[in-house]
Scaffold this active site. Sequence first.
Site, PDB file in Angstrom:
ATOM      1  N   HIS A 334      -1.584   1.385   4.797  1.00 34.16           N
ATOM      2  CA  HIS A 334      -0.916   2.344   5.774  1.00 34.16           C
ATOM      3  C   HIS A 334      -0.091   3.419   4.838  1.00 34.16           C
ATOM      4  CE1 HIS A 334       1.423   2.932   9.790  1.00 34.16           C
ATOM      5  NE2 HIS A 334       2.092   3.577   8.917  1.00 34.16           N
ATOM      6  N   GLU A 335       0.741   2.737   3.990  1.00 35.78           N
ATOM      7  CA  GLU A 335       1.726   3.792   3.674  1.00 35.78           C
ATOM      8  C   GLU A 335       0.917   4.784   2.484  1.00 35.78           C
ATOM      9  OE1 GLU A 335       4.316   3.939   4.674  1.00 35.78           O
ATOM     10  OE2 GLU A 335       4.551   1.921   5.596  1.00 35.78           O
ATOM     11  N   HIS A 338      -0.639   7.592   4.414  1.00 34.41           N
ATOM     12  CA  HIS A 338       0.430   8.626   4.544  1.00 34.41           C
ATOM     13  C   HIS A 338       0.346   9.617   3.411  1.00 34.41           C
ATOM     14  CE1 HIS A 338       2.218   7.762   8.335  1.00 34.41           C
ATOM     15  NE2 HIS A 338       2.905   6.574   7.856  1.00 34.41           N
ATOM     16  N   HIS A 344       0.667   8.620  11.785  1.00 33.79           N
ATOM     17  CA  HIS A 344       0.505   7.632  12.959  1.00 33.79           C
ATOM     18  C   HIS A 344      -0.616   7.836  13.942  1.00 33.79           C
ATOM     19  CE1 HIS A 344       4.572   5.884  11.416  1.00 33.79           C
ATOM     20  NE2 HIS A 344       3.773   5.519  10.616  1.00 33.79           N
ATOM     21  N   CYS A 389      -6.619  14.999  -8.418  1.00 33.40           N
ATOM     22  CA  CYS A 389      -6.338  14.118  -9.156  1.00 33.40           C
ATOM     23  C   CYS A 389      -7.027  12.875  -8.857  1.00 33.40           C
ATOM     24  CB  CYS A 389      -4.888  13.387  -9.066  1.00 33.40           C
ATOM     25  SG  CYS A 389      -4.330  12.689  -7.580  1.00 33.40           S
ATOM     26  N   ASN A 392     -11.390  12.318 -10.314  1.00 31.29           N
ATOM     27  CA  ASN A 392     -12.013  11.964 -11.482  1.00 31.29           C
ATOM     28  C   ASN A 392     -12.080  10.341 -11.390  1.00 31.29           C
ATOM     29  OD1 ASN A 392      -9.143  11.972 -11.485  1.00 31.29           O
ATOM     30  ND2 ASN A 392      -9.106  10.548 -13.315  1.00 31.29           N
ATOM     31  N   ASN A 407     -27.724  -2.744  -6.110  1.00 32.92           N
ATOM     32  CA  ASN A 407     -26.600  -3.516  -5.740  1.00 32.92           C
ATOM     33  C   ASN A 407     -25.385  -2.486  -5.004  1.00 32.92           C
ATOM     34  OD1 ASN A 407     -25.513  -2.231  -7.912  1.00 32.92           O
ATOM     35  ND2 ASN A 407     -24.850  -4.095  -8.967  1.00 32.92           N
ATOM     36  N   GLU A 411     -23.512   2.154 -11.745  1.00 36.55           N
ATOM     37  CA  GLU A 411     -23.059   1.604 -12.961  1.00 36.55           C
ATOM     38  C   GLU A 411     -23.831   2.461 -14.219  1.00 36.55           C
ATOM     39  OE1 GLU A 411     -23.355  -3.109 -11.833  1.00 36.55           O
ATOM     40  OE2 GLU A 411     -25.257  -1.864 -11.437  1.00 36.55           O
TER      41      GLU A 411
END
Length: 610
Positions: A334-335, A338, A344, A389, A392, A407, A411
């Site tokens: 939840h945090e 934000h 909310h 950010c 990557n 799967n 990979e």
Amino acid sequence: MIQVLLVTILAVFPYQGSSIILGSGNVNDYEVVYPRKVTALPKGAVQPKYEDAMQYELKVNGEPMVLHLEKNKQLFSKDYSETHYSPDGREITTYPLVEDHCYYHGRIENDADSTASISACNGLKGHFKLQGEIYLIEPLKLRDSEAHAVFKYENVEKEDEAPKMCGVTQNWESYEPIKKASQLVVTAEQQRYLNPYRYVELVIVADHGMFTKYNRNLTEVKTWVYEIVNTLNEIYRYLYIRVALVGLEIWSDGDLSNVTLSSGNTLDSFGEWRKRDLLRRKRHDNAQLLTAIDFSGNTIGRASIANMCDPKYSTGIVQDHSPINLLVAVTMAHEMGHNLGLHHDGKSCTCGDYICIMNATLSHQHSKYFSNCSYNQYWDYINTYTPKCILNEPLRTDIISPPVCGNELLEAGEECDCGSPRNCQYQCCDAATCKLHSWVECESGVCCEQCKFRTAGTECRARRSECDIAESCTGQSADCPTDDFHKNGQPCLNNFGYCYNGNCPIMYHQCYALFGSNVYEAEDSCFESNQKGDDYGYCRKENGEKIPCAPEDVKCGRLYCNDNSPGQNDPCKIFPSNEDEHKEMVLPGTKCADGKFCTNGHCVDVATAY
């Protein structure tokens, strides 16, 4: 030739208990089971301590069930580190080998809607979803026994207390653009753009209270954090986000930022410490403080909104409020939500029959899903703010395991992996080879449609205000061109404001966003308080000191609003300073007088500034 190795003999007794005290709390109505592990290994192969894939057979409610587990190879980054502190305050950082860990995700055979998040370190501990209900499983502490307790989450006794709340006070209904966006469904175009995973490189900091709570035992703290992040990783897969733990820091010799009963002050102090200290020695995208303190009121978490990648504000704080790791993981999800631009949920937001992750109150009902509003808000955040950010991919830890096409894990040597040819839903990928089809021009991006570049001239970013410029695809790239806007200082909104970086900031809109309708810009007399240089009025901060406004700059300091909403009569209302300090100030670029706008706490001439 594959042979099936029965590791243990099935001994499942349909024993029903009425009440027991377990690690998850007091449990009413539980079942004792003895899971049987069935492993498929090549003939002559050496069995690793923790296999990449496992399955267990057990009975739940008297019915046989097969639990399929696959090691969560996304859990740790290759450069994962752990830091704690010696009694004399020395920083001790290690880089443990985490390839052969014991944390798994999974599913129940013949239940398409099932999920599982399991630790197999010492027996099976975690939760799974079976036929729409959440079950918890944990080993019973009996000598020389494989006995486990299985019970529904609803059978854990709930504390008789007020609802647990998120400390963020801004509601979804206050954000008109997002409110409109939430009325849409997730379109195929949005799904294509979201399909490529984003990657959040996460550092978790356990405060000194956590170290004390878990018997001053570093291993106990680590184990608890691993279980939380394993579930956090599972939750965020639904938003096409992979959360990788790149670092764990335990404040074993005392807290390095202020951890107090005030969640607002704790978050602010933690953000300052991250910016000043943690980021200089550990590369990461987001940091979450896990604390044992009981915040004032009913608050169990807090975070800044839409600030992923920001040096100070890409942070959250989470109270370790439950012995059930699922509930703490949901709070952290939840945090972090934000930070990713999620607000909310309002009354019109839904995630089927479940309580959604971004509900302001932690419900006694289980919650592991994001709402339709959250999906649209995330899309809006990614498209508008483009947080670089999280694009990557973390350094992977699964370099030892050979790639397995089909799967659904990308990979080494694979360009894509959409599952088996029968189940693959990704048309760019050749499921048989895990390579992209030869005709593919692009996989993702706003200007990518059905693996081809969209036609030149197709609008890819609508203008968000009269100060913005709409962008269109070039026909040569999957990316929307760089966001451009009209020249700063150009009058907008009938001369009530001036263009600033594509927006037209005015105080009325800021007051509306903070407090809702019937709230307007305050009278000029209220802004005179900004000459005081205290909590109630100042223009900017320098080295933590509140600098008073010069008389000509008073409308570039703290924001004052006139609240005429029903039951309110506050002509000089301010946003609480302990909640989110950058929201309490007049926004940069806001008109402060005719021909003038705010910048860095000063009211300057438009003509000379631009």
